[in-house]
Design an enzyme around this catalytic site. Structure first.
Site, PDB file in Angstrom:
ATOM      1  N   LYS A 138       0.820  -1.210   0.000  1.00  0.00           N
ATOM      2  CA  LYS A 138       0.000   0.000   0.000  1.00  0.00           C
ATOM      3  C   LYS A 138       0.863   1.274   0.000  1.00  0.00           C
ATOM      4  O   LYS A 138       0.593   2.213  -0.735  1.00  0.00           O
ATOM      5  CB  LYS A 138      -0.933  -0.002   1.215  1.00  0.00           C
ATOM      6  N   ARG A 177       8.712   1.488   7.466  1.00  0.00           N
ATOM      7  CA  ARG A 177       9.518   2.706   7.437  1.00  0.00           C
ATOM      8  C   ARG A 177       9.343   3.390   6.097  1.00  0.00           C
ATOM      9  O   ARG A 177       9.517   2.755   5.049  1.00  0.00           O
ATOM     10  CB  ARG A 177      10.984   2.352   7.680  1.00  0.00           C
ATOM     11  N   ASP A 234       5.432  -2.009  18.091  1.00  0.00           N
ATOM     12  CA  ASP A 234       6.184  -2.036  16.830  1.00  0.00           C
ATOM     13  C   ASP A 234       6.580  -3.457  16.405  1.00  0.00           C
ATOM     14  O   ASP A 234       7.621  -3.645  15.782  1.00  0.00           O
ATOM     15  CB  ASP A 234       7.427  -1.131  16.917  1.00  0.00           C
ATOM     16  N   GLU A 269       3.650   0.077  13.649  1.00  0.00           N
ATOM     17  CA  GLU A 269       4.305   1.380  13.769  1.00  0.00           C
ATOM     18  C   GLU A 269       4.873   1.794  12.414  1.00  0.00           C
ATOM     19  O   GLU A 269       5.642   1.043  11.809  1.00  0.00           O
ATOM     20  CB  GLU A 269       5.436   1.302  14.800  1.00  0.00           C
ATOM     21  N   ARG A 304       9.366  -4.726   8.312  1.00  0.00           N
ATOM     22  CA  ARG A 304       9.881  -5.953   8.946  1.00  0.00           C
ATOM     23  C   ARG A 304       8.977  -6.331  10.132  1.00  0.00           C
ATOM     24  O   ARG A 304       8.282  -5.495  10.694  1.00  0.00           O
ATOM     25  CB  ARG A 304      11.318  -5.752   9.438  1.00  0.00           C
ATOM     26  N   VAL A 305       9.029  -7.641  10.429  1.00  0.00           N
ATOM     27  CA  VAL A 305       8.394  -8.094  11.671  1.00  0.00           C
ATOM     28  C   VAL A 305       9.523  -8.168  12.691  1.00  0.00           C
ATOM     29  O   VAL A 305      10.610  -8.685  12.395  1.00  0.00           O
ATOM     30  CB  VAL A 305       7.736  -9.475  11.479  1.00  0.00           C
ATOM     31  N   LYS A 306       9.291  -7.621  13.863  1.00  0.00           N
ATOM     32  CA  LYS A 306      10.339  -7.599  14.892  1.00  0.00           C
ATOM     33  C   LYS A 306      10.757  -9.029  15.248  1.00  0.00           C
ATOM     34  O   LYS A 306       9.897  -9.884  15.484  1.00  0.00           O
ATOM     35  CB  LYS A 306       9.758  -6.932  16.138  1.00  0.00           C
ATOM     36  N   GLU A 355      10.763   8.304  -0.850  1.00  0.00           N
ATOM     37  CA  GLU A 355      11.939   7.818  -1.577  1.00  0.00           C
ATOM     38  C   GLU A 355      11.897   6.285  -1.622  1.00  0.00           C
ATOM     39  O   GLU A 355      12.020   5.688  -2.668  1.00  0.00           O
ATOM     40  CB  GLU A 355      13.206   8.303  -0.857  1.00  0.00           C
TER      41      GLU A 355
HETATM   42  P1  0O2 Z   1      14.316  -1.861  17.093  1.00  0.00           P
HETATM   43  O1  0O2 Z   1      15.507  -2.714  17.264  1.00  0.00           O
HETATM   44  O2  0O2 Z   1      14.465  -0.836  16.009  1.00  0.00           O
HETATM   45  O3  0O2 Z   1      13.045  -2.674  16.940  1.00  0.00           O
HETATM   46  P2  0O2 Z   1       7.856   4.623  24.399  1.00  0.00           P
HETATM   47  O4  0O2 Z   1       7.250   3.725  25.443  1.00  0.00           O
HETATM   48  O5  0O2 Z   1       6.876   5.179  23.431  1.00  0.00           O
HETATM   49  O6  0O2 Z   1       8.797   5.648  24.925  1.00  0.00           O
HETATM   50  P3  0O2 Z   1       8.763   2.645  22.438  1.00  0.00           P
HETATM   51  O7  0O2 Z   1       7.530   1.834  22.491  1.00  0.00           O
HETATM   52  O8  0O2 Z   1      10.053   1.894  22.325  1.00  0.00           O
HETATM   53  O9  0O2 Z   1       8.888   3.647  23.646  1.00  0.00           O
HETATM   54  O10 0O2 Z   1       8.622   3.589  21.232  1.00  0.00           O
HETATM   55  P4  0O2 Z   1       9.691   4.568  20.625  1.00  0.00           P
HETATM   56  O11 0O2 Z   1      10.572   5.191  21.650  1.00  0.00           O
HETATM   57  O12 0O2 Z   1       8.884   5.445  19.764  1.00  0.00           O
HETATM   58  O13 0O2 Z   1      10.639   3.616  19.764  1.00  0.00           O
HETATM   59  C1  0O2 Z   1      10.154   2.726  18.826  1.00  0.00           C
HETATM   60  C2  0O2 Z   1      11.220   2.463  17.803  1.00  0.00           C
HETATM   61  O14 0O2 Z   1      11.732   3.695  17.288  1.00  0.00           O
HETATM   62  C3  0O2 Z   1      12.454   1.757  18.303  1.00  0.00           C
HETATM   63  O15 0O2 Z   1      12.231   0.385  18.399  1.00  0.00           O
HETATM   64  C4  0O2 Z   1      13.470   2.123  17.212  1.00  0.00           C
HETATM   65  O16 0O2 Z   1      13.215   1.415  16.008  1.00  0.00           O
HETATM   66  C5  0O2 Z   1      13.117   3.573  16.992  1.00  0.00           C
HETATM   67  N1  0O2 Z   1      13.915   4.398  17.906  1.00  0.00           N
HETATM   68  C6  0O2 Z   1      13.471   5.050  19.000  1.00  0.00           C
HETATM   69  N2  0O2 Z   1      14.465   5.699  19.602  1.00  0.00           N
HETATM   70  C7  0O2 Z   1      15.590   5.474  18.878  1.00  0.00           C
HETATM   71  C8  0O2 Z   1      16.958   5.900  18.985  1.00  0.00           C
HETATM   72  O17 0O2 Z   1      17.361   6.628  19.899  1.00  0.00           O
HETATM   73  N3  0O2 Z   1      17.815   5.448  18.025  1.00  0.00           N
HETATM   74  C9  0O2 Z   1      17.411   4.645  16.996  1.00  0.00           C
HETATM   75  N4  0O2 Z   1      18.336   4.251  16.113  1.00  0.00           N
HETATM   76  N5  0O2 Z   1      16.133   4.224  16.867  1.00  0.00           N
HETATM   77  C10 0O2 Z   1      15.236   4.633  17.795  1.00  0.00           C
HETATM   78  P5  0O2 Z   1      13.136  -0.506  19.347  1.00  0.00           P
HETATM   79  O18 0O2 Z   1      12.336  -1.662  19.837  1.00  0.00           O
HETATM   80  O19 0O2 Z   1      13.740   0.325  20.426  1.00  0.00           O
HETATM   81  O20 0O2 Z   1      14.271  -1.038  18.458  1.00  0.00           O
END
Ligand code: 0O2
Length: 204
Positions: A20, A75, A70, A137, A43-45, A38
């Protein structure tokens, strides 16, 4: 926990949402209009990341579905900052899912320097047992924000979250440099667009 069965609707949602969102990009191409998208990935975590996150946040297994938002991740990477908000508006206008929450880490970046716009959606998956709604997400960010986030993520992995303070500081500086790059690119956006239009016409 039967992970295969649990993850099946997430996997289906990621596949459908990729089609979509990529479809939105294609429509801009068909109309020869500048696409605010772009590229799109999804992905599925991985199970280990789901379990780690649940442990870190003290989320009991039966609550994972509700509280780990998520597991299905999409993305959308955009050329310019303004494009992010155009994509967010298009997502808000869609009728095939509901928005549960929006997190603007662009207006207010995270402590790490992370910038992105997150939209949490409730997506209806058609299963053989009827409709199942799952959370997904959608992360929307520029190419520069994406470059930064990918590198920061690898370093975090390398240091298992225990990053040396000088690396943390360098990353913060790099995040600001990436944001300045986005700002400069936005200022010369019209020139870039005219150049792209020129090459497109030449190719046609
Ligand atoms: P991965 O390995 O990418 O799956 P919250 O309770 O809302 O504060 P939540 O649920 O973790 O926290 O949501 P948040 O903070 O919005 O982060 C969701 C995802 O955003 C993360 O998943 C990352 O993919 C990305 N993200 C958030 N903060 C950062 C950061 O500081 N650096 C990077 N590179 N990515 C970030 P995961 O599960 O943390 O990781």
């Amino acid at each position: 926990m039967k992970w295969d069965i649990f993850l099946a609707p997430y996997s289906q949602a990621v596949d459908e949402l990729k089609i979509k969102l990529k479809g939105m990009r294609k429509q801009f191409d068909y109309e020869s209009r500048h696409s605010p998208i772009e590229f799109v990935t999804g992905r599925v975590k991985p199970i280990t990341s789901i379990v780690d996150k649940a442990k870190r946040r003290e989320i009991p297994i039966p609550k994972i579905e509700e509280e780990v938002q998520d597991i299905a991740g999409l993305r959308v990477v955009c050329p310019f900052v303004d494009d992010i908000y155009e994509v967010v508006d298009m997502i808000r206008a869609r009728q095939d899912f509901d928005i549960v929450e929006e997190k603007d880490y662009i207006e207010k970046n995270k402590e790490s320097g992370y910038r992105s716009y997150h939209v949490i959606i409730s997506y209806p998956v058609e299963t053989i047992h009827g409709e199942k709604r799952i959370l997904a997400e959608v992360q929307i960010r520029t190419l520069a924000m994406n470059f930064w986030a990918i590198n920061e993520h690898s370093l975090n992995y390398k240091y298992s979250g225990q990053m040396p303070s000088d690396v943390t500081q360098r990353l913060k500086n790099a995040a600001e440099a990436a944001f300045r790059l986005d700002e400069e690119m936005s200022k010369i956006r019209k020139e870039i667009r005219d150049a792209q239009e020129f090459f497109r016409r030449k190719k046609d």
